[in-house]
Design a protein around this motif. Structure first.
Motif: not given
Length: 127
Positions: A64-66, A68, A71, A73, A75, A92, A94
């Motif tokens: 989980f990465d914010l 930007g 990629r 968010t 994954r 992805n 989500k």
């Protein structure tokens, strides 16, 4: 010519909202993640279909990465090597139910290779 009692019949906002809704539904339904015959297959609307042999996967990682970038968010990062060349694929996750993602993750984790080749499809979340 517009008179005081006449209503405007400008449908532009409704058309724009409708087109956006149709695009969103097409985008959402394009995602497909399957596991069968020792191959992990991942399809997106714009990225096409990627197929990875389970035997070529060396590592999986949920992230989980914010930060930007391009990629996703939320994954699943798939690492491996094909014909000696390393690869990394972002899936992805989500758009899929969490329990289904966990089951798929456990079934293709290199420490837990799948014992059967029965196809498994991961359904998208509804709503």
């Amino acid at each position: 010519m517009i008179s005081v009692g006449e209503r405007s019949r400008d449908w532009s906002p409704a058309i724009i909202v409708g087109c956006c809704a149709i695009f969103f539904v097409l985008w959402w339904r394009a995602f497909l993640l399957t596991l069968g015959d020792g191959v992990l297959s991942y399809r997106t609307l714009f990225g096409g279909t990627k197929k990875i042999k389970v035997s070529e996967i060396s590592r999986l990682h949920r992230n989980f990465d914010l930060g930007g970038g391009n990629r996703p968010t939320v994954r699943m990062e798939v690492y491996g090597a094909h014909e000696g060349k390393p690869f990394e694929v972002d899936i992805n996750i989500k758009v899929f139910p969490l329990e289904s993602v966990k089951a798929l993750f456990a079934s293709i984790d290199p420490a837990h290779r799948p014992e059967s080749t029965n196809p498994v499809a991961i359904e998208r979340q509804s709503g």
